[in-house]
Design a protein around this motif. Structure first.
Motif, PDB file in Angstrom:
ATOM      1  N   UNK A   3       0.815  -1.213   0.000  1.00  0.00           N
ATOM      2  CA  UNK A   3       0.000   0.000   0.000  1.00  0.00           C
ATOM      3  C   UNK A   3       0.846   1.259   0.000  1.00  0.00           C
ATOM      4  N   UNK A   4       1.923   1.279   0.754  1.00  0.00           N
ATOM      5  CA  UNK A   4       2.759   2.482   0.807  1.00  0.00           C
ATOM      6  C   UNK A   4       3.257   2.854  -0.590  1.00  0.00           C
ATOM      7  N   UNK A   5       3.723   1.843  -1.330  1.00  0.00           N
ATOM      8  CA  UNK A   5       4.209   2.099  -2.684  1.00  0.00           C
ATOM      9  C   UNK A   5       3.103   2.535  -3.616  1.00  0.00           C
ATOM     10  N   UNK A   6       1.933   1.926  -3.490  1.00  0.00           N
ATOM     11  CA  UNK A   6       0.806   2.277  -4.350  1.00  0.00           C
ATOM     12  C   UNK A   6       0.354   3.713  -4.104  1.00  0.00           C
ATOM     13  N   UNK A   7       0.302   4.117  -2.831  1.00  0.00           N
ATOM     14  CA  UNK A   7      -0.089   5.493  -2.506  1.00  0.00           C
ATOM     15  C   UNK A   7       0.985   6.491  -2.948  1.00  0.00           C
ATOM     16  N   UNK A   8       2.247   6.093  -2.836  1.00  0.00           N
ATOM     17  CA  UNK A   8       3.325   6.985  -3.277  1.00  0.00           C
ATOM     18  C   UNK A   8       3.202   7.269  -4.773  1.00  0.00           C
TER      19      UNK A   8
END
Length: 383
Positions: A119-124
């Protein structure tokens, strides 16, 4: 009529989905129909640049379809100011870095899901695209299938009354690869390579449920690896480290409950490879890839449980087929058209990288639920 050439870098077209659905049945199909008419006197003419790691495979595909541009150098392609759009259908583990490069280079991006491994990468990625001011879209093909478009028509028309539950069955038997070749690549069954049915399918279930019935507010899942050993493309055995089946319960905003089984270890005894049954106070429906059948409250029979005698009713015959009432184009092509109109004509479009992040989130929380053996809340995500 003015023709505008749109140069699209397509990364991952040597894969099954990238080649068949995105290149052949979408981009090349648009060329075969003369381009995409924007309705203002402009016709978009897509010009694909085939991008990947295996030059010989790219050249073979290009030669087969009369294309001329191939490259194994993503940095050089992204540095070319004439390239308008970057598309990604690589393996999941390679996608996040490539999308980040494309967005940083100022390219509009359209991508398969999941958009990142977490999720962190997707939101970034979503935040970077927003800050950079580029257009962005994520493939959410299931809602463009004829069966689910008919189902959405029923939802929008109030056919169900209050929706009570959704039951989904997806899957088929993927051969282990020993005595019959597997019909899916081996990386799908290695967690270290981004494989697993939760990572693959829960993003689909997120947008199907969200689009049709409401946001997922909690998930309780059991993910398992039923087949512990498989054989790869060279016929060599390997340990299957990724889940090949998942059984999920999803609570939806508004109170409905969805139960969806996803499996690559199930033999099909249903009309289509995926089916959803929706039950509501006023009626029910069963939708697959192409068909949709309904039973209204006023036409619902009154079955009586009696295990001592054979069934006297043909239950499937008591349902009514929902007519097409329109022509349904290939779902991948339909979404490509919407994305291109979004980029070049400002048409509304909400299947973006933030929507893609919701799918990544649901997969991540589904795996957490399975590992911890508990129900997990699904908070809303935002930029």
């Amino acid at each position: 009529m003015t023709r505008k050439t749109v140069r699209i870098a397509m990364n991952g077209v040597t894969g099954r989905m990238g080649y068949r659905q995105h290149l052949v049945r979408s981009i090349l199909a648009l060329r075969e129909q003369g381009g995409l008419d924007l309705g203002d006197g402009t016709v978009l003419w897509p010009e694909p640049i085939l991008l990947g790691r295996r030059e010989h495979a790219l050249k073979e595909i290009a030669g087969r379809h009369g294309l001329t541009e191939v490259s194994t150098d993503i940095d050089a392609v992204l540095a070319d100011p004439s390239v308008d759009i970057y598309f990604d259908s690589q393996v999941t583990s390679a996608r996040e870095e490539a999308l980040g490069k494309a967005i940083a280079a100022g390219k509009h991006v359209y991508t398969e899901k999941p958009t990142a491994t977490g999720l962190d990468g997707a939101l970034a990625l979503a935040r970077l695209a927003h800050a950079r001011g580029v257009r962005h879209g994520v493939v959410q093909d299931k809602i463009f299938l004829p069966g689910l478009r008919k189902l959405k028509r029923l939802v929008d028309g109030g056919f169900f009354g209050r929706v009570l539950s959704v039951r989904g069955e997806f899957g088929y038997w993927v051969f282990e690869g020993d005595w019959q070749p597997a019909q899916r690549p081996s990386w799908n069954y290695r967690a270290e390579d981004g494989g697993g049915i939760v990572v693959d399918m829960f993003p689909h279930w997120e947008y199907v449920l969200h689009e049709l019935f409401g946001r997922v507010t909690s998930v309780q899942a059991l993910a398992t690896t039923h087949i512990p050993q498989r054989w790869d493309e060279q016929g060599k055995p390997y340990d299957a480290t990724a889940d090949d089946a998942a059984y999920g319960v999803f609570e939806l905003e508004g109170g409905a409950v969805a139960q969806i089984n996803s499996s690559w270890t199930v033999r099909v005894h249903r009309d289509e490879l995926v089916e959803f049954q929706v039950d509501g106070t006023e009626g029910s429906a069963v939708a697959g890839l192409r068909t949709c059948r309904v039973q209204h409250r006023g036409a619902t029979p009154k079955p009586v449980w009696n295990p001592d005698v054979p069934a006297t009713e043909a239950f499937r015959d008591q349902w009514q087929e929902v007519p097409d009432n329109t022509e349904f184009d290939n779902g991948f092509k339909a979404q490509w058209e919407l994305f291109l109109k979004h980029v070049y004509a400002g048409a509304p479009y909400h299947w973006d990288l933030l929507a893609g992040a919701r799918g990544v989130q649901l997969a991540e929380l589904g795996l957490r639920s399975s590992a911890e053996g508990r129900r997990v809340e699904v908070p809303e995500v935002s930029l």
